[in-house]
Scaffold this active site. Structure first.
Site, PDB file in Angstrom:
ATOM      1  N   ARG A 179       0.838  -1.186   0.000  1.00 60.83           N
ATOM      2  CA  ARG A 179       0.000   0.000   0.000  1.00 60.83           C
ATOM      3  C   ARG A 179       0.875   1.239   0.000  1.00 60.83           C
ATOM      4  O   ARG A 179       2.089   1.160   0.097  1.00 60.83           O
ATOM      5  CB  ARG A 179      -0.956   0.001   1.198  1.00 60.83           C
ATOM      6  CG  ARG A 179      -0.383  -0.567   2.516  1.00 60.83           C
ATOM      7  CD  ARG A 179       0.193   0.289   3.548  1.00 60.83           C
ATOM      8  NE  ARG A 179       0.056   1.688   3.445  1.00 60.83           N
ATOM      9  CZ  ARG A 179       1.115   2.518   3.587  1.00 60.83           C
ATOM     10  NH1 ARG A 179       2.317   2.028   3.784  1.00 60.83           N
ATOM     11  NH2 ARG A 179       0.950   3.804   3.541  1.00 60.83           N
ATOM     12  N   GLY A 180       0.221   2.385  -0.188  1.00 62.02           N
ATOM     13  CA  GLY A 180       0.974   3.633  -0.346  1.00 62.02           C
ATOM     14  C   GLY A 180       0.966   3.999  -1.814  1.00 62.02           C
ATOM     15  O   GLY A 180       1.320   3.176  -2.671  1.00 62.02           O
TER      16      GLY A 180
ATOM     17  N   ARG B 121      -7.513  -0.426  -6.828  1.00 60.42           N
ATOM     18  CA  ARG B 121      -7.844   0.669  -5.888  1.00 60.42           C
ATOM     19  C   ARG B 121      -8.060   1.933  -6.726  1.00 60.42           C
ATOM     20  O   ARG B 121      -7.345   2.163  -7.708  1.00 60.42           O
ATOM     21  CB  ARG B 121      -6.747   0.900  -4.842  1.00 60.42           C
ATOM     22  CG  ARG B 121      -6.558  -0.258  -3.880  1.00 60.42           C
ATOM     23  CD  ARG B 121      -5.563   0.076  -2.780  1.00 60.42           C
ATOM     24  NE  ARG B 121      -6.156   0.964  -1.759  1.00 60.42           N
ATOM     25  CZ  ARG B 121      -5.453   1.543  -0.772  1.00 60.42           C
ATOM     26  NH1 ARG B 121      -4.136   1.368  -0.722  1.00 60.42           N
ATOM     27  NH2 ARG B 121      -6.056   2.307   0.116  1.00 60.42           N
TER      28      ARG B 121
ATOM     29  N   ASP C  27      -2.410  11.033  -2.288  1.00 58.10           N
ATOM     30  CA  ASP C  27      -2.773   9.977  -3.225  1.00 58.10           C
ATOM     31  C   ASP C  27      -3.165  10.541  -4.570  1.00 58.10           C
ATOM     32  O   ASP C  27      -3.116   9.838  -5.580  1.00 58.10           O
ATOM     33  CB  ASP C  27      -3.905   9.130  -2.649  1.00 58.10           C
ATOM     34  CG  ASP C  27      -3.412   8.317  -1.465  1.00 58.10           C
ATOM     35  OD1 ASP C  27      -3.345   8.872  -0.354  1.00 58.10           O
ATOM     36  OD2 ASP C  27      -3.046   7.141  -1.668  1.00 58.10           O
TER      37      ASP C  27
ATOM     38  N   ASN D 124      -5.932  12.404   0.344  1.00 57.73           N
ATOM     39  CA  ASN D 124      -4.990  11.670   1.183  1.00 57.73           C
ATOM     40  C   ASN D 124      -5.785  10.860   2.191  1.00 57.73           C
ATOM     41  O   ASN D 124      -7.009  10.919   2.254  1.00 57.73           O
ATOM     42  CB  ASN D 124      -4.004  12.621   1.875  1.00 57.73           C
ATOM     43  CG  ASN D 124      -2.804  11.878   2.432  1.00 57.73           C
ATOM     44  OD1 ASN D 124      -2.159  11.089   1.750  1.00 57.73           O
ATOM     45  ND2 ASN D 124      -2.509  12.111   3.703  1.00 57.73           N
ATOM     46  N   LYS D 125      -5.059  10.112   3.018  1.00 56.73           N
ATOM     47  CA  LYS D 125      -5.705   9.243   3.999  1.00 56.73           C
ATOM     48  C   LYS D 125      -6.762   9.972   4.816  1.00 56.73           C
ATOM     49  O   LYS D 125      -6.552  11.130   5.231  1.00 56.73           O
ATOM     50  CB  LYS D 125      -4.617   8.681   4.936  1.00 56.73           C
ATOM     51  CG  LYS D 125      -5.096   7.701   5.966  1.00 56.73           C
ATOM     52  CD  LYS D 125      -5.893   6.550   5.397  1.00 56.73           C
ATOM     53  CE  LYS D 125      -5.190   5.933   4.207  1.00 56.73           C
ATOM     54  NZ  LYS D 125      -6.052   5.051   3.397  1.00 56.73           N
TER      55      LYS D 125
HETATM   56  C1  LIG Z   1       3.442   8.023   0.122  1.00 54.40           C
HETATM   57  S1  LIG Z   1       2.015   7.084   0.456  1.00 54.40           S
HETATM   58  C2  LIG Z   1       0.736   8.159   0.007  1.00 54.40           C
HETATM   59  C3  LIG Z   1      -0.561   7.821   0.725  1.00 54.40           C
HETATM   60  O1  LIG Z   1      -1.005   6.440   0.577  1.00 54.40           O
HETATM   61  C4  LIG Z   1      -1.608   6.021   1.831  1.00 54.40           C
HETATM   62  O2  LIG Z   1      -2.829   5.377   1.672  1.00 54.40           O
HETATM   63  P1  LIG Z   1      -2.934   3.759   1.868  1.00 54.40           P
HETATM   64  O3  LIG Z   1      -2.169   3.401   3.122  1.00 54.40           O
HETATM   65  O4  LIG Z   1      -4.427   3.499   1.991  1.00 54.40           O
HETATM   66  O5  LIG Z   1      -2.343   3.165   0.621  1.00 54.40           O
HETATM   67  C5  LIG Z   1      -1.817   7.325   2.567  1.00 54.40           C
HETATM   68  O6  LIG Z   1      -2.944   8.025   2.069  1.00 54.40           O
HETATM   69  C6  LIG Z   1      -0.526   8.035   2.206  1.00 54.40           C
HETATM   70  O7  LIG Z   1      -0.499   9.368   2.571  1.00 54.40           O
END
Ligand SMILES: CSC[C@H]1O[C@H](OP(=O)(O)O)[C@H](O)[C@@H]1O
Length: 351
Positions: free
Chosen positions: A55-56, A98, A242, A252-253
């Site tokens: 993820r990320g 996603r 994101d 973003n999250k």
């Molecule tokens: C550098 S990661 C960017 C972003 O991705 C994460 O979401 P997820 O853990 O659901 O993939 C989070 O929003 C990060 O800030």
């Protein structure tokens, strides 16, 4: 560029291409177990992305690019045009894994373009492109670390959200790269990380990553963030992204938007750090971003233990959008955009 010993931050590698398979560090198991999934097909990569094993935003783009290489290994094709047609269903399944992070579609677009340019060596061209996406992200993160840290005055406290470190990228991290650089340069004295419910990227991943670096981080409940800012212990909120829209609105999250509101109220700087692969100039504003909603079950349990009575509904959007006018700086590897808006985004990224 700076005197940071980057090698010390490269121990965590969430994505490993072996030449024939893709090994993904299963982030659902961290911090108490370090287990890798071995993907041999693109559909296994798509499943790993959907399940947040990897993820990320940048990391899922990188994983998808290697997923295309796995798909290429599974087909026979007469030429690059034939290959493109045969590979497209696999790319669409990867893209569907996603919806919010634009890096996924961006990486798949680069793989399609590499194939369209390729000649007889189209197989090698795809592998070269996936490798380039991987190495370019690491270089971008190191550049952004230096650029973002330069905005932070010595003696500062920072608060970050979710996980934006080596686990979410090709290495070093985006917002966490700024924090690593800021600590190394003596600009950041105190790091706070929100636990980031419901998936706990902050509690399970970020503070663990920083601990591996020997960087002390203090974990806070997401709901403690405004109270922390009120106490004057934080000068910057530093987060990843994101998808950054053409006017600077940023997805973003979940929880990022309320951090931005609180930061503005308390006079705390709000910094978004993301590579240009996260910028989506084709999406005019944040209200057009598809926000991923995940299973309500992620809110009904913590660590596999149910915490909510049966029969209780839950709403689980996992991203939100921070309007550009609450953002003090957007840092990409191309530079810093202060108080972003449509004009400054156009000047930096065209479109
Ligand atoms: C550098 S990661 C960017 C972003 O991705 C994460 O979401 P997820 O853990 O659901 O993939 C989070 O929003 C990060 O800030």
């Amino acid at each position: 560029m700076d005197d940071i010993d980057y090698a010390r931050y490269d121990r965590i590698r969430p994505i490993r291409w072996t030449g024939d398979t893709l090994e993904l560090l299963d982030q659902r198991k961290l911090p108490f177990a370090t287990e890798y999934l071995t993907c041999t097909t693109s559909d296994e990569v798509a499943s790993a992305i959907h399940a947040l094993a990897v993820r990320g935003a940048p990391a899922i783009g990188i994983a998808a690019a290697w997923g295309v290489v796995l798909a290429e290994r599974a087909i026979d094709a007469t030429d690059a045009i034939d290959a493109a047609a045969k590979l497209e269903p696999a790319l669409q399944r990867l893209n569907a894994a996603r919806p919010t992070a634009v890096n996924l579609a961006w990486a798949l677009g680069r793989m399609r373009a590499a194939l369209a340019r390729a000649g007889h060596d189209w197989r090698d061209a795809l592998e070269r492109e996936a490798a380039a996406i991987d190495t370019e992200d690491l270089a971008a993160n190191r550049r952004m670390g230096a650029l973002g840290a330069s905005l932070i005055e010595p003696g500062s406290g920072v608060l970050t959200h979710c996980n934006t470190g080596s686990l979410a990228t090709a290495g070093f991290g985006t917002a966490l790269g700024v924090i690593r650089a800021g600590v190394a340069q003596g600009r950041i004295d105190k790091v706070f990380a929100g636990e980031t419910r419901p998936w706990l990227q902050g509690a399970r991943l970020t503070v663990w990553e920083l601990q591996q670096d020997g960087i002390d981080a203090t974990l806070i409940a997401d709901s403690a963030a405004s109270h922390l800012m009120k106490g004057g212990k934080v000068q910057w909120v530093v987060v990843g992204a994101d998808r950054i829209c053409a006017n600077g609105d940023t997805a973003n999250k979940i929880g990022t938007y309320q951090l931005a509101i609180a930061a503005r109220h308390h006079g705390v700087g709000f910094m978004v750090v993301a590579p240009s692969s996260t910028v989506d100039m084709a999406t005019a504003s944040g209200d057009l971003i598809e926000i991923e909603e995940r299973d309500a079950a992620e809110l009904h349990s913590v660590g596999g233990s149910r915490t909510v009575a049966e029969g209780i509904d839950a709403w689980n959007p996992v991203f939100d959008v921070t309007p550009h006018d609450l953002i003090d700086a957007i840092v990409t590897e191309r530079g810093v955009i202060r108080r972003p808006d449509a004009a400054s985004m156009r000047a930096a990224f065209g479109g």
